[in-house]
Motif scaffolding. Structure first.
Motif, PDB file in Angstrom:
ATOM      1  N   PRO A   1       0.822  -1.229   0.000  1.00 41.12           N
ATOM      2  CA  PRO A   1       0.000   0.000   0.000  1.00 41.12           C
ATOM      3  C   PRO A   1       0.849   1.271   0.000  1.00 41.12           C
ATOM      4  CG  PRO A   1      -0.756  -1.544   1.678  1.00 41.12           C
ATOM      5  CD  PRO A   1       0.542  -2.077   1.174  1.00 41.12           C
ATOM      6  N   ILE A   2       2.000   1.211   0.663  1.00 43.67           N
ATOM      7  CA  ILE A   2       2.868   2.393   0.715  1.00 43.67           C
ATOM      8  C   ILE A   2       3.510   2.616  -0.650  1.00 43.67           C
ATOM      9  CG2 ILE A   2       4.975   3.348   1.747  1.00 43.67           C
ATOM     10  CD1 ILE A   2       4.198   2.026   4.361  1.00 43.67           C
ATOM     11  N   GLN A   3       4.036   1.542  -1.204  1.00 44.16           N
ATOM     12  CA  GLN A   3       4.678   1.645  -2.520  1.00 44.16           C
ATOM     13  C   GLN A   3       3.679   2.122  -3.583  1.00 44.16           C
ATOM     14  OE1 GLN A   3       8.142   1.070  -2.852  1.00 44.16           O
ATOM     15  NE2 GLN A   3       7.654   2.221  -4.708  1.00 44.16           N
ATOM     16  N   ARG A   4       2.453   1.649  -3.454  1.00 43.61           N
ATOM     17  CA  ARG A   4       1.421   2.006  -4.427  1.00 43.61           C
ATOM     18  C   ARG A   4       1.140   3.512  -4.419  1.00 43.61           C
ATOM     19  NH1 ARG A   4      -4.832  -0.077  -4.224  1.00 43.61           N
ATOM     20  NH2 ARG A   4      -5.510   1.032  -6.071  1.00 43.61           N
ATOM     21  N   LEU A   5       1.058   4.097  -3.217  1.00 46.47           N
ATOM     22  CA  LEU A   5       0.781   5.534  -3.134  1.00 46.47           C
ATOM     23  C   LEU A   5       1.995   6.339  -3.611  1.00 46.47           C
ATOM     24  CD1 LEU A   5      -1.238   7.719  -2.449  1.00 46.47           C
ATOM     25  CD2 LEU A   5      -0.459   7.657  -0.073  1.00 46.47           C
ATOM     26  N   ILE A   6       3.198   5.874  -3.267  1.00 48.87           N
ATOM     27  CA  ILE A   6       4.416   6.553  -3.747  1.00 48.87           C
ATOM     28  C   ILE A   6       4.408   6.570  -5.281  1.00 48.87           C
ATOM     29  CG2 ILE A   6       6.950   6.422  -3.895  1.00 48.87           C
ATOM     30  CD1 ILE A   6       6.961   5.344  -1.026  1.00 48.87           C
ATOM     31  N   ASN A   7       4.078   5.428  -5.871  1.00 46.33           N
ATOM     32  CA  ASN A   7       4.039   5.350  -7.346  1.00 46.33           C
ATOM     33  C   ASN A   7       2.998   6.298  -7.927  1.00 46.33           C
ATOM     34  OD1 ASN A   7       5.957   3.381  -7.132  1.00 46.33           O
ATOM     35  ND2 ASN A   7       4.581   1.658  -7.564  1.00 46.33           N
ATOM     36  N   ALA A   8       1.839   6.364  -7.258  1.00 40.40           N
ATOM     37  CA  ALA A   8       0.761   7.229  -7.757  1.00 40.40           C
ATOM     38  C   ALA A   8       1.178   8.697  -7.696  1.00 40.40           C
ATOM     39  CB  ALA A   8      -0.515   6.994  -6.954  1.00 40.40           C
ATOM     40  N   PHE A   9       1.758   9.119  -6.580  1.00 42.06           N
ATOM     41  CA  PHE A   9       2.220  10.508  -6.461  1.00 42.06           C
ATOM     42  C   PHE A   9       3.293  10.815  -7.499  1.00 42.06           C
ATOM     43  CE2 PHE A   9       0.845  10.868  -1.785  1.00 42.06           C
ATOM     44  CZ  PHE A   9      -0.123  11.821  -2.063  1.00 42.06           C
ATOM     45  N   SER A  10       4.175   9.841  -7.748  1.00 40.14           N
ATOM     46  CA  SER A  10       5.299  10.054  -8.676  1.00 40.14           C
ATOM     47  C   SER A  10       4.833  10.352 -10.094  1.00 40.14           C
ATOM     48  CB  SER A  10       6.212   8.829  -8.723  1.00 40.14           C
ATOM     49  OG  SER A  10       6.691   8.537  -7.447  1.00 40.14           O
ATOM     50  N   ARG A  11       3.597   9.928 -10.415  1.00 37.84           N
ATOM     51  CA  ARG A  11       3.106  10.154 -11.778  1.00 37.84           C
ATOM     52  C   ARG A  11       2.591  11.574 -11.985  1.00 37.84           C
ATOM     53  NH1 ARG A  11      -0.847   5.165 -12.369  1.00 37.84           N
ATOM     54  NH2 ARG A  11      -1.367   6.103 -14.375  1.00 37.84           N
ATOM     55  N   LEU A  12       2.501  12.359 -10.903  1.00 42.51           N
ATOM     56  CA  LEU A  12       2.002  13.736 -11.025  1.00 42.51           C
ATOM     57  C   LEU A  12       3.131  14.669 -11.457  1.00 42.51           C
ATOM     58  CD1 LEU A  12      -0.113  13.892  -7.741  1.00 42.51           C
ATOM     59  CD2 LEU A  12      -0.925  13.464 -10.061  1.00 42.51           C
ATOM     60  N   PRO A  13       2.782  15.750 -12.207  1.00 46.74           N
ATOM     61  CA  PRO A  13       3.828  16.662 -12.663  1.00 46.74           C
ATOM     62  C   PRO A  13       4.475  17.381 -11.489  1.00 46.74           C
ATOM     63  CG  PRO A  13       1.640  17.562 -13.145  1.00 46.74           C
ATOM     64  CD  PRO A  13       1.437  16.163 -12.649  1.00 46.74           C
ATOM     65  N   GLY A  14       5.774  17.524 -11.533  1.00 44.88           N
ATOM     66  CA  GLY A  14       6.494  18.273 -10.510  1.00 44.88           C
ATOM     67  C   GLY A  14       6.775  17.491  -9.240  1.00 44.88           C
ATOM     68  N   ILE A  15       6.368  16.223  -9.209  1.00 46.17           N
ATOM     69  CA  ILE A  15       6.619  15.411  -8.008  1.00 46.17           C
ATOM     70  C   ILE A  15       7.584  14.275  -8.337  1.00 46.17           C
ATOM     71  CG2 ILE A  15       5.579  13.922  -6.247  1.00 46.17           C
ATOM     72  CD1 ILE A  15       3.208  15.667  -6.171  1.00 46.17           C
ATOM     73  N   GLY A  16       8.774  14.342  -7.750  1.00 47.44           N
ATOM     74  CA  GLY A  16       9.774  13.296  -7.948  1.00 47.44           C
ATOM     75  C   GLY A  16       9.614  12.221  -6.893  1.00 47.44           C
ATOM     76  N   PRO A  17      10.423  11.160  -6.979  1.00 52.55           N
ATOM     77  CA  PRO A  17      10.322  10.042  -6.025  1.00 52.55           C
ATOM     78  C   PRO A  17      10.486  10.469  -4.561  1.00 52.55           C
ATOM     79  CG  PRO A  17      11.910   9.558  -7.772  1.00 52.55           C
ATOM     80  CD  PRO A  17      11.465  10.967  -7.974  1.00 52.55           C
TER      81      PRO A  17
ATOM     82  N   ALA B   1       7.337  12.233  -3.426  1.00 48.33           N
ATOM     83  CA  ALA B   1       6.284  11.217  -3.372  1.00 48.33           C
ATOM     84  C   ALA B   1       6.394  10.409  -2.077  1.00 48.33           C
ATOM     85  CB  ALA B   1       6.376  10.305  -4.589  1.00 48.33           C
ATOM     86  N   SER B   2       7.610  10.033  -1.695  1.00 47.08           N
ATOM     87  CA  SER B   2       7.807   9.282  -0.449  1.00 47.08           C
ATOM     88  C   SER B   2       7.460  10.133   0.758  1.00 47.08           C
ATOM     89  CB  SER B   2       9.268   8.828  -0.314  1.00 47.08           C
ATOM     90  OG  SER B   2       9.648   8.104  -1.436  1.00 47.08           O
ATOM     91  N   ARG B   3       7.882  11.413   0.716  1.00 47.38           N
ATOM     92  CA  ARG B   3       7.637  12.283   1.862  1.00 47.38           C
ATOM     93  C   ARG B   3       6.137  12.467   2.082  1.00 47.38           C
ATOM     94  NH1 ARG B   3      10.922  16.505   0.479  1.00 47.38           N
ATOM     95  NH2 ARG B   3       9.158  17.894   0.103  1.00 47.38           N
ATOM     96  N   LEU B   4       5.392  12.707   0.982  1.00 47.56           N
ATOM     97  CA  LEU B   4       3.941  12.889   1.096  1.00 47.56           C
ATOM     98  C   LEU B   4       3.278  11.623   1.637  1.00 47.56           C
ATOM     99  CD1 LEU B   4       3.175  14.756  -2.274  1.00 47.56           C
ATOM    100  CD2 LEU B   4       3.029  15.722   0.036  1.00 47.56           C
ATOM    101  N   THR B   5       3.717  10.484   1.134  1.00 50.84           N
ATOM    102  CA  THR B   5       3.131   9.207   1.553  1.00 50.84           C
ATOM    103  C   THR B   5       3.335   8.975   3.043  1.00 50.84           C
ATOM    104  OG1 THR B   5       3.517   8.302  -0.636  1.00 50.84           O
ATOM    105  CG2 THR B   5       3.155   6.715   1.133  1.00 50.84           C
ATOM    106  N   PHE B   6       4.558   9.197   3.522  1.00 51.65           N
ATOM    107  CA  PHE B   6       4.818   8.958   4.945  1.00 51.65           C
ATOM    108  C   PHE B   6       4.143  10.010   5.813  1.00 51.65           C
ATOM    109  CE2 PHE B   6       7.845   5.978   3.298  1.00 51.65           C
ATOM    110  CZ  PHE B   6       7.711   4.933   4.212  1.00 51.65           C
ATOM    111  N   TYR B   7       3.980  11.209   5.260  1.00 47.30           N
ATOM    112  CA  TYR B   7       3.260  12.247   6.000  1.00 47.30           C
ATOM    113  C   TYR B   7       1.823  11.790   6.246  1.00 47.30           C
ATOM    114  CZ  TYR B   7       1.094  16.588   7.348  1.00 47.30           C
ATOM    115  OH  TYR B   7       0.395  17.530   8.051  1.00 47.30           O
ATOM    116  N   LEU B   8       1.185  11.281   5.177  1.00 46.32           N
ATOM    117  CA  LEU B   8      -0.211  10.826   5.301  1.00 46.32           C
ATOM    118  C   LEU B   8      -0.319   9.639   6.244  1.00 46.32           C
ATOM    119  CD1 LEU B   8      -1.389  11.170   1.583  1.00 46.32           C
ATOM    120  CD2 LEU B   8      -2.245  12.463   3.552  1.00 46.32           C
ATOM    121  N   LEU B   9       0.683   8.766   6.193  1.00 51.22           N
ATOM    122  CA  LEU B   9       0.683   7.570   7.038  1.00 51.22           C
ATOM    123  C   LEU B   9       0.675   7.950   8.516  1.00 51.22           C
ATOM    124  CD1 LEU B   9       0.838   4.477   6.739  1.00 51.22           C
ATOM    125  CD2 LEU B   9       3.332   4.672   6.899  1.00 51.22           C
TER     126      LEU B   9
END
Ligand SMILES: [Zn+2]
Length: 201
Positions: free
Chosen positions: A6-22, A25-33
């Motif tokens: 589930p964590i990897q999945r959200l990181i991947n989803a964020f990474s597909r947005l413009p202006g968001i690198g890996p 994406a990881s920082r946002l995911t762990f913030y939400l977690l």
């Protein structure tokens, strides 16, 4: 894989947005977690209704709430429906509205012509614009595409196509940052460009 799915999945989803690198994406995911669950649920709900809750205005192709055939600007009786400002993106409508001085209506192309990227007239709302002019209600078109190569090219293409209808065709005055995006033009610059607009030759 070190991370649970589930964590990897959200990181991947964020990474597909413009202006968001890996990393972001990881920082946002762990913030939400680590944040209260309410934040994730609100975000999920907002994403779920983003597409289903919106549609395009059938007159100007700006974004509007779903279930409405016309946006607020097109439905307004106080706007001048014979003056149409042609922009590339819905965000540019917002930029023009922020000037608080534009009294006409809009037409959103949803992009600009770009032979290099293979974007032609049929990929944009150009046919709809020509139909709108053909219907006879438009007196002036302000070609407010970006002051970029694609934006200039789109404006001259439109002026060629629309010349035979005998309406006034204007282009926003110079002064907007060249190669820039209308979205980032400040209010006073945009206002000067609007009032200093010039006839297309
Ligand atoms: Zn509209």
């Amino acid at each position: 894989m070190l991370l649970p799915e589930p964590i990897q999945r959200l990181i991947n989803a964020f990474s597909r947005l413009p202006g968001i690198g890996p990393k972001t994406a990881s920082r946002l995911t762990f913030y939400l977690l680590n944040a209260p669950e309410e934040l994730s649920l609100d975000l999920a709900e907002a994403l779920r209704t983003l597409k289903s809750g919106t549609s395009y205005c059938q007159t100007c192709y700006n974004i509007t709430a779903s279930g409405r055939s016309e946006c607020e600007v097109c439905a307004s009786a106080t706007r001048d429906h014979s003056l149409v400002c042609v922009v590339e993106e819905p965000l540019h409508v917002l930029a023009m509205e922020r000037t608080d001085s534009y009294t006409g209506v809009y037409h959103v192309l949803h992009g600009a012509l770009s032979p290099i990227e293979g974007i032609g007239p049929d990929d944009l709302r150009i046919r709809e614009l020509i139909e709108r002019v053909r219907s006879g209600s438009v007196k002036e078109l302000i070609l407010a595409t970006n002051p970029s190569m694609e934006g200039d090219y789109t404006a001259s293409y439109l002026s060629q196509q629309l010349r035979p209808f005998g309406i006034r065709l204007t282009r926003l005055a110079r002064g907007l940052p060249v190669g820039g995006d209308m979205e980032y033009a400040d209010q006073s610059t945009l206002l000067r460009a609007l009032f200093g607009r010039q006839e297309m030759s």
